[in-house]
Design a protein around this motif. Structure first.
Motif, PDB file in Angstrom:
ATOM      1  N   PHE A   1       0.876  -1.178   0.000  1.00 25.10           N
ATOM      2  CA  PHE A   1       0.000   0.000   0.000  1.00 25.10           C
ATOM      3  C   PHE A   1       0.910   1.224   0.000  1.00 25.10           C
ATOM      4  O   PHE A   1       1.633   1.465   0.963  1.00 25.10           O
ATOM      5  CB  PHE A   1      -0.905  -0.029   1.228  1.00 25.10           C
ATOM      6  CG  PHE A   1      -1.803   1.181   1.369  1.00 25.10           C
ATOM      7  CD1 PHE A   1      -2.262   1.883   0.268  1.00 25.10           C
ATOM      8  CD2 PHE A   1      -2.202   1.624   2.636  1.00 25.10           C
ATOM      9  CE1 PHE A   1      -3.094   2.982   0.399  1.00 25.10           C
ATOM     10  CE2 PHE A   1      -3.030   2.716   2.783  1.00 25.10           C
ATOM     11  CZ  PHE A   1      -3.472   3.395   1.663  1.00 25.10           C
ATOM     12  N   VAL A   2       0.901   1.993  -1.088  1.00 20.90           N
ATOM     13  CA  VAL A   2       1.828   3.109  -1.266  1.00 20.90           C
ATOM     14  C   VAL A   2       1.045   4.375  -1.581  1.00 20.90           C
ATOM     15  O   VAL A   2       0.132   4.361  -2.420  1.00 20.90           O
ATOM     16  CB  VAL A   2       2.834   2.824  -2.405  1.00 20.90           C
ATOM     17  CG1 VAL A   2       3.738   4.034  -2.638  1.00 20.90           C
ATOM     18  CG2 VAL A   2       3.663   1.595  -2.070  1.00 20.90           C
TER      19      VAL A   2
ATOM     20  N   VAL B   1      -8.447  -2.555   2.970  1.00 21.54           N
ATOM     21  CA  VAL B   1      -7.133  -2.504   2.320  1.00 21.54           C
ATOM     22  C   VAL B   1      -6.286  -3.697   2.749  1.00 21.54           C
ATOM     23  O   VAL B   1      -5.599  -4.316   1.919  1.00 21.54           O
ATOM     24  CB  VAL B   1      -6.427  -1.173   2.632  1.00 21.54           C
ATOM     25  CG1 VAL B   1      -4.981  -1.192   2.149  1.00 21.54           C
ATOM     26  CG2 VAL B   1      -7.180  -0.017   1.998  1.00 21.54           C
ATOM     27  N   ARG B   2      -6.322  -4.037   4.029  1.00 22.71           N
ATOM     28  CA  ARG B   2      -5.547  -5.195   4.498  1.00 22.71           C
ATOM     29  C   ARG B   2      -5.980  -6.470   3.781  1.00 22.71           C
ATOM     30  O   ARG B   2      -5.155  -7.311   3.419  1.00 22.71           O
ATOM     31  CB  ARG B   2      -5.690  -5.358   6.011  1.00 22.71           C
ATOM     32  CG  ARG B   2      -4.910  -4.348   6.833  1.00 22.71           C
ATOM     33  CD  ARG B   2      -4.787  -4.828   8.278  1.00 22.71           C
ATOM     34  NE  ARG B   2      -6.078  -5.082   8.890  1.00 22.71           N
ATOM     35  CZ  ARG B   2      -6.796  -4.183   9.543  1.00 22.71           C
ATOM     36  NH1 ARG B   2      -6.337  -2.943   9.655  1.00 22.71           N
ATOM     37  NH2 ARG B   2      -7.961  -4.501  10.099  1.00 22.71           N
ATOM     38  N   THR B   3      -7.273  -6.629   3.569  1.00 17.94           N
ATOM     39  CA  THR B   3      -7.777  -7.814   2.881  1.00 17.94           C
ATOM     40  C   THR B   3      -7.254  -7.873   1.448  1.00 17.94           C
ATOM     41  O   THR B   3      -6.827  -8.930   0.969  1.00 17.94           O
ATOM     42  CB  THR B   3      -9.317  -7.817   2.869  1.00 17.94           C
ATOM     43  OG1 THR B   3      -9.793  -7.819   4.222  1.00 17.94           O
ATOM     44  CG2 THR B   3      -9.858  -9.024   2.141  1.00 17.94           C
ATOM     45  N   LEU B   4      -7.272  -6.735   0.766  1.00 16.76           N
ATOM     46  CA  LEU B   4      -6.763  -6.704  -0.607  1.00 16.76           C
ATOM     47  C   LEU B   4      -5.278  -7.050  -0.643  1.00 16.76           C
ATOM     48  O   LEU B   4      -4.823  -7.785  -1.527  1.00 16.76           O
ATOM     49  CB  LEU B   4      -6.999  -5.322  -1.217  1.00 16.76           C
ATOM     50  CG  LEU B   4      -8.464  -4.898  -1.398  1.00 16.76           C
ATOM     51  CD1 LEU B   4      -8.540  -3.463  -1.898  1.00 16.76           C
ATOM     52  CD2 LEU B   4      -9.186  -5.828  -2.360  1.00 16.76           C
TER      53      LEU B   4
ATOM     54  N   PRO C   1     -19.879   5.102   2.107  1.00 14.53           N
ATOM     55  CA  PRO C   1     -18.987   4.898   3.257  1.00 14.53           C
ATOM     56  C   PRO C   1     -17.531   5.149   2.877  1.00 14.53           C
ATOM     57  O   PRO C   1     -17.185   5.068   1.704  1.00 14.53           O
ATOM     58  CB  PRO C   1     -19.210   3.421   3.602  1.00 14.53           C
ATOM     59  CG  PRO C   1     -19.544   2.799   2.272  1.00 14.53           C
ATOM     60  CD  PRO C   1     -20.356   3.831   1.537  1.00 14.53           C
ATOM     61  N   PRO C   2     -16.675   5.410   3.873  1.00 17.60           N
ATOM     62  CA  PRO C   2     -15.258   5.630   3.573  1.00 17.60           C
ATOM     63  C   PRO C   2     -14.501   4.321   3.414  1.00 17.60           C
ATOM     64  O   PRO C   2     -14.947   3.262   3.862  1.00 17.60           O
ATOM     65  CB  PRO C   2     -14.772   6.396   4.807  1.00 17.60           C
ATOM     66  CG  PRO C   2     -15.636   5.886   5.908  1.00 17.60           C
ATOM     67  CD  PRO C   2     -16.985   5.635   5.296  1.00 17.60           C
ATOM     68  N   LEU C   3     -13.348   4.420   2.778  1.00 20.87           N
ATOM     69  CA  LEU C   3     -12.447   3.279   2.684  1.00 20.87           C
ATOM     70  C   LEU C   3     -11.974   2.910   4.090  1.00 20.87           C
ATOM     71  O   LEU C   3     -11.721   3.787   4.913  1.00 20.87           O
ATOM     72  CB  LEU C   3     -11.253   3.640   1.795  1.00 20.87           C
ATOM     73  CG  LEU C   3     -10.245   2.532   1.493  1.00 20.87           C
ATOM     74  CD1 LEU C   3     -10.899   1.388   0.744  1.00 20.87           C
ATOM     75  CD2 LEU C   3      -9.081   3.109   0.679  1.00 20.87           C
ATOM     76  N   THR C   4     -11.846   1.627   4.359  1.00 22.39           N
ATOM     77  CA  THR C   4     -11.461   1.181   5.700  1.00 22.39           C
ATOM     78  C   THR C   4     -10.111   0.475   5.666  1.00 22.39           C
ATOM     79  O   THR C   4      -9.699  -0.075   4.637  1.00 22.39           O
ATOM     80  CB  THR C   4     -12.507   0.218   6.283  1.00 22.39           C
ATOM     81  OG1 THR C   4     -12.525  -0.985   5.497  1.00 22.39           O
ATOM     82  CG2 THR C   4     -13.887   0.851   6.293  1.00 22.39           C
TER      83      THR C   4
ATOM     84  N   HIS D   1      -4.264 -10.757  -0.282  1.00 22.93           N
ATOM     85  CA  HIS D   1      -4.502 -11.595  -1.452  1.00 22.93           C
ATOM     86  C   HIS D   1      -3.552 -11.235  -2.598  1.00 22.93           C
ATOM     87  O   HIS D   1      -3.822 -11.548  -3.763  1.00 22.93           O
ATOM     88  CB  HIS D   1      -5.956 -11.475  -1.912  1.00 22.93           C
ATOM     89  CG  HIS D   1      -6.910 -12.220  -1.025  1.00 22.93           C
ATOM     90  ND1 HIS D   1      -7.292 -11.738   0.218  1.00 22.93           N
ATOM     91  CD2 HIS D   1      -7.547 -13.425  -1.184  1.00 22.93           C
ATOM     92  CE1 HIS D   1      -8.123 -12.604   0.781  1.00 22.93           C
ATOM     93  NE2 HIS D   1      -8.292 -13.623  -0.039  1.00 22.93           N
ATOM     94  N   GLY D   2      -2.439 -10.588  -2.261  1.00 25.28           N
ATOM     95  CA  GLY D   2      -1.409 -10.348  -3.253  1.00 25.28           C
ATOM     96  C   GLY D   2      -1.666  -9.173  -4.175  1.00 25.28           C
ATOM     97  O   GLY D   2      -1.045  -9.075  -5.238  1.00 25.28           O
ATOM     98  N   ASN D   3      -2.557  -8.255  -3.794  1.00 25.98           N
ATOM     99  CA  ASN D   3      -2.838  -7.085  -4.613  1.00 25.98           C
ATOM    100  C   ASN D   3      -1.995  -5.899  -4.159  1.00 25.98           C
ATOM    101  O   ASN D   3      -1.438  -5.899  -3.059  1.00 25.98           O
ATOM    102  CB  ASN D   3      -4.317  -6.725  -4.537  1.00 25.98           C
ATOM    103  CG  ASN D   3      -5.197  -7.866  -4.999  1.00 25.98           C
ATOM    104  OD1 ASN D   3      -5.159  -8.250  -6.157  1.00 25.98           O
ATOM    105  ND2 ASN D   3      -5.990  -8.423  -4.086  1.00 25.98           N
ATOM    106  N   THR D   4      -1.932  -4.873  -4.993  1.00 27.66           N
ATOM    107  CA  THR D   4      -1.209  -3.653  -4.661  1.00 27.66           C
ATOM    108  C   THR D   4      -2.187  -2.479  -4.714  1.00 27.66           C
ATOM    109  O   THR D   4      -2.978  -2.364  -5.663  1.00 27.66           O
ATOM    110  CB  THR D   4      -0.053  -3.411  -5.653  1.00 27.66           C
ATOM    111  OG1 THR D   4       0.943  -4.414  -5.450  1.00 27.66           O
ATOM    112  CG2 THR D   4       0.574  -2.040  -5.447  1.00 27.66           C
ATOM    113  N   VAL D   5      -2.143  -1.626  -3.689  1.00 33.06           N
ATOM    114  CA  VAL D   5      -3.014  -0.451  -3.610  1.00 33.06           C
ATOM    115  C   VAL D   5      -2.129   0.788  -3.638  1.00 33.06           C
ATOM    116  O   VAL D   5      -1.195   0.909  -2.839  1.00 33.06           O
ATOM    117  CB  VAL D   5      -3.859  -0.470  -2.321  1.00 33.06           C
ATOM    118  CG1 VAL D   5      -4.777   0.748  -2.268  1.00 33.06           C
ATOM    119  CG2 VAL D   5      -4.673  -1.754  -2.232  1.00 33.06           C
TER     120      VAL D   5
END
Length: 721
Positions: free
Chosen positions: A159-160, A229-232, A222-225, A235-239
């Motif tokens: 997460f960057v 983000v931790r769940t994404l 609703p806002p991003l939580t 699972h090997g994703n990048t935010v």
């Protein structure tokens, strides 16, 4: 419907992505005990029988593994092979449609993404420029950025957040890094945080979530939580996302979850100006890219700002084709300054422009204002850069309104930092805005500037149209300060009726009713001219009974309440009472008074108390600096704090206002108030009270009713627009 014909029937309604649809199809095949090879052979036969193009051997396996899209024909062939009757196809097709809508709007491979669609500014153009983007100039932080983005393991992403001013190059640098590292990954650019929250139960894999202008997702409803983000990431994703420095500073001071989310990111600071090494790199690139060469030769803007057409944008505002052009750009920029992010409709802009035009220009019909202003304000400068850009509302051929260019908005925020927003603009924003998040920021901006006549209708719209319970509480407190208890109780009653189990709202209602009863017991004596009753009534209204509660506890022997009361008095600038308490021997009052004398450089007053045996004064006497040293130090400190405030550091705003209070600089505090600087309102009101420059009645009314739009006068209790 047979369970073998439709696995996870309830799950079909929740399918949002290709991955989820593929999982459902695999489950369907497994329940029919069909191997992947069997399905592939059967689907090829299905297409051949119907005269369609025969599928490649790996089509099914690629679709099931996420390497390719699930087409409609492939879906129908798998359903046919598995024996799903046609009357059950509709649920599957609906799930496919939902997945395709998400994919068509947001999901494609990284190397298929158009840079402009990802938020990269349009660049200046030259006769020999052939590409959409100028050659990328390597930045000093590029290696670090690629390092933090590189996955440490296949099942853990990063997460960057890129933090930098508008047009500093943060989005372009992020695009180059993501394009180099993840060219074959999927890319999702969600329209709102809700799209991400929908993915928590079944997140995709190897996907880049592109959140340019991250504040839109943090402030969404609703806002991003942080959990999302931790769940994404698990699972090997990048935010990835971008933020301005002041926005970053704001969000890390927000509620616990949002602060935790932003602080959990790996941040890359993007300087507004290029370093010597970067300029040398740009010089080499300029030999074969004329756009870089022109940008390097622009003296009043940095390279990245010049590439984004910054100088031409500023010139369009400073030297407009007509006064209507300047008015419409200024109105849009002021809206941005007040926290409005939504596109501004033509009706809104026309209403707001009135406040920026001279009387002689206002007599023409508003249609003519827009006809003169919009062609110039939306005309591309240096290619495709324009002061105002039209925005759609999600439907082809539609116009939601116009947004001001980031670089121009930031420039005008500095240029008009302490300018008052006119009444007509406030009124237009409050009347025409429809996003609750924009109204929320608008109400906050009005409150910070003591423009309560605009905070009230903004809060009222939030309560009435969006059922915002926090807005109901804030509106009720504003009404209490104005001695409008009946309306305050009505606001809380109506909101509580919608949710009778909201205990916090019920507590506020009970408190409001108790204060109302207290005020009504005092009012007869106050109306009769009793100064004690009048003072007590005014104080209850000023802080909604906080100080009055502390006084009662103090009378019952609560020393903690007495000390807290002195703190409240100091915050309000009530130093006459603090001095009286100090003279009566209250230690904490003597300490507060001595601190004030030190801050104000009142050496003779501090010395007099020290010589009279006042211990706090004796201890603080050595801290008083000589006037010449004090003035020099204060000037340097003010400069440093103003720079920090411009950089968006929230603690610097409070320190700046505290220092201006110590300097008794009413003019500069008023300027900070007009900018909406955090803490300016409280410090200015405290200065009025402490110095006695304004009658106590006037200061009390200011705390309750605030200023007019232009910063002058006092609106009455029944002021509306």
């Amino acid at each position: 419907m047979n369970i073998l014909q439709q696995p996870f029937a309830d799950e079909l309604a929740r399918i949002r992505t290709d991955d989820q649809l593929a999982e459902a199809l695999k489950t369907l095949a497994q329940r029919h005990q069909l191997s992947l090879n069997a399905i592939e052979g059967a689907t090829r036969d299905y297409h051949k029988r119907r005269g369609r193009q025969v599928l490649k051997k790996s089509t099914v396996s690629d679709a099931f593994s996420g390497k390719s899209r699930i087409t409609k024909s492939l879906l129908l062939s798998v359903l046919d092979v598995c024996g799903v009757p046609e009357d059950a196809h509709s649920a599957w097709l609906a799930a496919w449609e939902r997945a395709m809508r998400l994919d068509r709007r947001d999901r494609l491979r990284v190397d298929e993404a158009m840079p402009r669609d990802l938020g990269i500014h349009s660049a200046i153009t030259t006769p020999d420029s052939a590409d959409d983007l100028p050659t990328y100039v390597q930045r000093d932080f590029d290696l670090h950025l690629r390092t933090v983005l590189s996955p440490k393991s296949p099942d853990r992403g990063a997460f960057v957040i890129m933090v930098g001013a508008s047009s500093a190059g943060k989005t372009r640098s992020l695009y180059e890094a993501v394009h180099d590292l993840f060219p074959d990954w999927f890319l999702v650019q969600p329209s709102e945080a809700a799209d991400l929250l929908d993915l928590r139960t079944s997140p995709p894999h190897k996907t880049v979530f592109w959140l340019d202008e991250l504040q839109q997702y943090l402030g969404g409803r609703p806002p991003l939580t942080s959990e999302c983000v931790r769940t994404l990431l698990r699972h090997g994703n990048t935010v990835v996302g971008t933020l301005w420095p002041d926005q970053y500073a704001t969000w890390i001071s927000e509620s616990d979850d949002i602060r935790r989310l932003v602080k959990s990111a790996l941040t890359i600071s993007v300087p507004e100006s290029l370093t010597v090494a970067e300029l040398n790199e740009a010089g080499g690139v300029a030999e074969h890219d004329s756009r870089i060469r022109i940008a390097l030769n622009t003296r009043d803007a940095g390279l990245t700002q010049a590439l984004a057409g910054g100088p031409a944008l500023v010139m369009c505002w400073e030297q407009p084709a007509t006064p209507y052009v300047k008015a419409i750009i200024t109105a849009a920029a002021d809206g941005h300054r007040l926290g409005v992010h939504a596109p501004l409709s033509q009706e809104l802009l026309a209403d707001a422009m009135f406040g920026y035009l001279k009387p002689a220009l206002r007599v023409r019909p508003t249609e003519e204002w827009l006809a003169e202003a919009l062609p110039h304000a939306t005309r591309p400068l240096h290619g495709d850069v324009s002061p105002l850009s039209p925005m759609d509302d999600g439907v082809a051929g539609s116009l939601a309104g116009y947004t001001v260019a980031d670089y121009l908005a930031q420039h005008l925020r500095r240029a008009r930092r302490t300018e008052c927003v006119p009444h007509e603009a406030w009124h237009a924003f409050i009347t025409h805005l429809h996003r609750p998040s924009d109204l929320r920021r608008l109400a906050d901006a009005a409150t910070a500037r003591l423009r309560y006549c605009y905070a009230e209708p903004a809060l009222a719209r939030l309560v009435e149209q969006f059922d915002d319970r926090d807005a109901a509480i804030e509106l009720a407190e504003l009404l209490i300060r104005q001695d409008r208890f009946e309306q305050a109780v009505d606001v809380l009653h109506r909101r509580l009726a919608a949710d009778p189990r909201d205990w916090e709202l019920g507590r506020h209602l009970s408190r409001t009713q108790e204060l109302w009863q207290r005020v009504e017991r005092i009012r007869p004596a106050a109306d009769a001219g009793d100064p004690v009753a009048r003072g007590r009534l005014a104080e209850i209204l000023v802080d909604c009974g906080v100080s009055d509660d502390l006084r009662e506890r103090e009378c019952n022997g609560d020393l903690t309440a007495a000390e807290r009361l002195v703190e409240c008095l100091a915050d309000r600038g009530c130093f006459t009472e603090i001095r009286a308490r100090a003279d009566q021997g209250q230690r904490f009052a003597a300490e507060a008074l001595a601190d004030l004398y030190v801050a104000w450089g009142e050496v003779h007053l501090l010395t007099a108390r020290a010589e009279a045996g006042d211990r706090p004064a004796q201890l603080r006497l050595s801290k008083v600096r000589r006037d010449d040293v004090r003035a020099e130090d204060m000037a340097a400190e003010l400069t440093a704090l103003r720079t920090a405030v411009d950089d968006g550091k929230p603690e610097a705003a409070l320190q700046l206002c505290a220092l201006l209070f110590e300097l008794r600089d009413e003019k500069e505090l008023t300027a900070e108030l007009n900018e909406g600087t955090n803490g300016a309102a409280d410090r200015l009101m405290a200065l009025y009270t402490a110095t006695g420059r304004h009658p106590p009645e006037m200061t009390a009314r200011l705390r309750s009713f605030g200023f007019n739009a232009d910063g002058s006068g006092l609106p009455g209790p029944d002021s509306t627009f």
